[in-house]
Write a protein that holds these residues in place. Structure first.
Motif, PDB file in Angstrom:
ATOM      1  N   ASN A 269       0.812  -1.210   0.000  1.00 57.60           N
ATOM      2  CA  ASN A 269       0.000   0.000   0.000  1.00 57.60           C
ATOM      3  C   ASN A 269       0.845   1.259   0.000  1.00 57.60           C
ATOM      4  N   ALA A 270       2.125   1.150  -0.342  1.00 52.52           N
ATOM      5  CA  ALA A 270       3.019   2.305  -0.258  1.00 52.52           C
ATOM      6  C   ALA A 270       2.555   3.433  -1.169  1.00 52.52           C
ATOM      7  N   VAL A 271       2.195   3.112  -2.399  1.00 47.30           N
ATOM      8  CA  VAL A 271       1.765   4.151  -3.329  1.00 47.30           C
ATOM      9  C   VAL A 271       0.498   4.817  -2.820  1.00 47.30           C
ATOM     10  N   ARG A 272      -0.401   4.025  -2.298  1.00 45.68           N
ATOM     11  CA  ARG A 272      -1.642   4.569  -1.760  1.00 45.68           C
ATOM     12  C   ARG A 272      -1.384   5.562  -0.632  1.00 45.68           C
ATOM     13  N   ALA A 409       7.466   5.873 -10.027  1.00 46.49           N
ATOM     14  CA  ALA A 409       6.761   5.868 -11.310  1.00 46.49           C
ATOM     15  C   ALA A 409       7.689   5.680 -12.500  1.00 46.49           C
ATOM     16  N   ARG A 410       8.976   5.861 -12.308  1.00 47.95           N
ATOM     17  CA  ARG A 410       9.918   5.848 -13.429  1.00 47.95           C
ATOM     18  C   ARG A 410       9.936   4.484 -14.110  1.00 47.95           C
ATOM     19  N   LYS A 417      -0.142   3.546 -13.248  1.00 51.50           N
ATOM     20  CA  LYS A 417      -1.577   3.315 -13.295  1.00 51.50           C
ATOM     21  C   LYS A 417      -2.219   3.591 -11.939  1.00 51.50           C
ATOM     22  N   SER A 418      -1.562   3.162 -10.866  1.00 48.00           N
ATOM     23  CA  SER A 418      -2.089   3.434  -9.525  1.00 48.00           C
ATOM     24  C   SER A 418      -2.157   4.933  -9.250  1.00 48.00           C
ATOM     25  N   ALA A 424      -3.886  11.840  -7.596  1.00 46.13           N
ATOM     26  CA  ALA A 424      -2.540  12.392  -7.601  1.00 46.13           C
ATOM     27  C   ALA A 424      -2.308  13.358  -8.759  1.00 46.13           C
ATOM     28  N   LEU A 425      -2.856  13.065  -9.950  1.00 43.17           N
ATOM     29  CA  LEU A 425      -2.647  13.971 -11.078  1.00 43.17           C
ATOM     30  C   LEU A 425      -3.214  15.347 -10.786  1.00 43.17           C
ATOM     31  N   LEU A 426      -4.412  15.387 -10.205  1.00 44.51           N
ATOM     32  CA  LEU A 426      -4.989  16.669  -9.830  1.00 44.51           C
ATOM     33  C   LEU A 426      -4.133  17.366  -8.787  1.00 44.51           C
TER      34      LEU A 426
END
Length: 646
Positions: A269-272, A409-410, A417-418, A424-426
């Motif tokens: 769940n690190a990305v989350r 993300a690299r 995708k996550s 995150a984009l916003l």
């Protein structure tokens, strides 16, 4: 103590007993009595060590040296105490010079075993001083300090462990060799344990040390084998924010050096959690959001509107309902939009955020999209603790979260995708808009780098490009607006401009024919900029002008109309980007050969000159492209208009 350590101690204990038994019973030499005394002391220390929890790395080296010393002592004693008569034994010729050397070896073994016991035995007062320099570390004194502090990580109090972790972090920061030594001497496991169970200071120091240890792919691999990824993922949720910020920075460091770290963290769940920290305070909590407006169509969407597409349509209707000042099916021109868009940009950003957040929740606060995890803190207590943090800590947490997401993300489709499926984009778009000075500058840079890496992956992944950067996506529009704003501003912050230029180039195939604002600002950057910025600009424009781009003709015309041809001619003749500029010029000549601007800029002359340059023609990217471009241009332009190049 493990069975291996017990077996390692068994042989020296047996040898010490044998030497003590042989020495002194029937020999009257003082040296033999000293040999017996030292053997008995060594046997007692070894038995004491067998009852302690030894630090295995120095213990293995000390036991090996001790066994060699006892073997020599046993051989010396055997020569004196063979089965002869007492008189013959008394007069047996034994090299006396060997006894002092043997005694010195036993003294060294006694000192080393005593040192090993001192660092392996916990003390109530947790003495913060070093325990001396063992003989086995005479050639590398720093090794003694590393052993001492790692031993304190094993058996010290929580405060002592925190201090030891901080010192190891300092050693790893100062010297890459020290970092390797800490890993080789089994310092990773106690640091991981401290990160799980230590105090706040201990966790912060352990996370800092672990991040500094991962300086290369091999070192990171050893950290991953120790289970550091799962501990990092858990630490992003539980400890205080200052600890989580250090953990995020450590994740960025490890992900930078080893791609397997990205795979392992993508499974947790690190990305989350990183996205949650990034959005906290930047985008309001989901329960506070509703799509507001003046008309009934702008009210909070009903429960049936649970898809992002529905909200996008609703938002599109509201924007095109005359409120934006532009016709519904006609994009604003650059001259009309220059003033209006800058004024409405900030207001629309909040509206964009509200629309997307409303799509992810229903009116009762339950997740609207099946399978999509909530990215906010659960419970009022966690939110309250987060709001109680000081602004500098929260700003640092956001910066480190953005940095970690950039590194994760690299080149990794799953992580990208996550990120794009979350808010995150916003959030990146908002941070690009808000950041100014201090920590804000870091936030802007890390956000721009994260966007750049995501767009690089999307450039070569159709599914990600269509889902995250489709023209109707409000999040993608928000990101594009901020990228374009930074590039159009064209200030002196080249570090921020470069990733924005790269991201726009990677998105070249996603722009529609009605989007005419992108190429012009990029062309302006060709004029008198630093070499790295110019290179990124030429590469980005090439992605707009290449044949693979379905709007290549439109984009080539925009480059020519923006005055790009003279700049490219100059770069081909005199610049350090001859090949890159020549490739872009060839694409333009192929797609708009009839342009008068190309004739006035002398592009045909440039192509003819380039075809005679060996280092250009031999480049595989140029060989075929140059011939085709020159042939197309010769059909539409007269050779008589070519100026002679000397």
């Amino acid at each position: 103590m493990g069975e291996g350590m017990k077996a390692m101690l068994a042989k020296p204990i047996q040898l010490a007993d044998q030497v003590a038994k042989q020495a002194g019973w029937q020999c009257f030499r003082p040296e033999c009595m000293e040999l017996r005394t030292r053997a008995e002391k060594l046997a007692a220390l070894l038995r004491q060590a067998a009852r302690a929890e030894l630090y295995e790395r120095p213990a293995a080296r000390i036991m090996a040296d001790t066994e060699r010393a006892l073997n020599k002592a046993e051989a010396t004693a055997a020569r004196c105490f063979q089965s002869h008569s007492r008189l013959r034994r008394f007069f047996t010729l034994n090299p006396v010079s060997a006894l002092p050397r043997t005694l010195a070896l036993l003294d060294t073994a006694l000192q080393d075993v005593a040192w090993l016991l001192s660092i392996s035995t916990p003390h109530a007062d947790d003495d913060d001083g070093l325990h001396g320099l063992p003989n086995i570390a005479q050639n590398e004194p720093i090794l003694s300090q590393i052993w001492d502090h790692i031993a304190r990580l094993h058996n010290g109090s929580l405060a002592a462990r925190a201090d030891a972790a901080g010192i190891l972090a300092s050693l790893a920061r100062d010297n890459a060799h020290y970092a390797k030594l800490i890993i080789e001497e089994d310092g990773v496991a106690p640091l991981v344990k401290l990160l799980k169970d230590g105090t706040d200071d201990g966790q912060e120091a352990a996370a800092t040390a672990l991040g500094l240890l991962g300086r290369d792919e091999e070192s990171v691999e050893k950290l991953l084998n120790a289970g550091v990824c799962s501990v990092f993922a858990a630490a992003l949720k539980e400890p205080p924010m200052r600890v989580r910020a250090v953990v995020a920075e450590a994740i960025a460091s490890l992900a930078h050096h080893n791609q397997r770290c990205q795979d392992l963290l993508a499974q947790t769940n690190a990305v989350r959690h990183l996205v949650s920290h990034l959005t906290a305070g930047t985008i309001q909590e989901h329960s506070r959001y509703s799509v507001t407006g003046n008309s009934s169509r702008n009210a909070t969407p009903p429960a049936s509107m649970t898809s992002l597409h529905s909200v996008v349509l609703a938002k599109t209707f509201s924007v095109h309902d005359g409120t934006s000042g532009f016709p519904a099916n006609e994009p604003p021109s650059s001259s009309e939009a220059s003033d209006g868009q800058q004024q409405a940009g900030k207001n629309q950003m909040q509206s964009v955020v509200q629309s997307v957040i409303a799509a992810k929740t229903t009116t009762n606060g339950v997740t609207g999209l099946p399978g999509r995890a909530m990215l906010t803190s659960n419970g009022l207590s966690g939110r309250g603790l987060r709001e109680a943090e000081d602004p500098d800590t929260k700003a640092n947490m956001k910066a480190m979260a953005a940095k970690a997401l950039w590194k994760l993300a690299r080149g990794h489709v799953g992580v990208c995708k996550s990120i794009t499926e979350s808010r995150a984009l916003l959030c990146f778009a908002k941070l690009l808009e808000q950041g100014a000075g201090g920590a804000g500058t870091d936030l802007q840079f890390y956000s721009a780098m994260a966007i750049m890496e995501i767009t690089r992956v999307a450039e070569h992944n159709l599914a990600l490009r269509q889902s995250a950067f489709k023209p109707s996506s409000l999040a993608a529009k928000a990101v594009m607006e901020q990228l374009l704003r930074i590039v159009s501003k064209g200030d002196d912050d080249d570090d921020l401009i470069r990733p924005c230029i790269t991201a726009l180039g990677c998105l070249a195939r996603t722009f529609t024919a009605s989007e005419t604002r992108v190429v012009g600002p990029l062309v302006e950057l060709l004029d008198d900029r630093e070499l790295p910025v110019t290179k990124e600009t030429v590469v980005a424009l090439t992605k707009f002008a290449c044949t693979e781009n379905h709007l290549h003709v439109n984009h080539c015309k925009a480059i020519v109309d923006g005055g790009g041809a003279p700049h490219l001619v100059q770069l081909v003749y005199l610049g350090d980007l001859q090949i890159e500029a020549l490739i872009l010029l060839c694409y333009i000549a192929m797609h708009v050969p009839e342009s008068e601007e190309l004739a006035r800029a002398g592009v045909l002359a440039v192509l003819l000159w380039a075809s005679k340059q060996a280092h250009m023609v031999q480049d595989l990217r140029v060989e075929t492209l140059l011939a085709d471009a020159k042939g197309r241009l010769e059909l539409f332009q007269s050779r008589s208009s070519i100026s002679v190049i000397h």
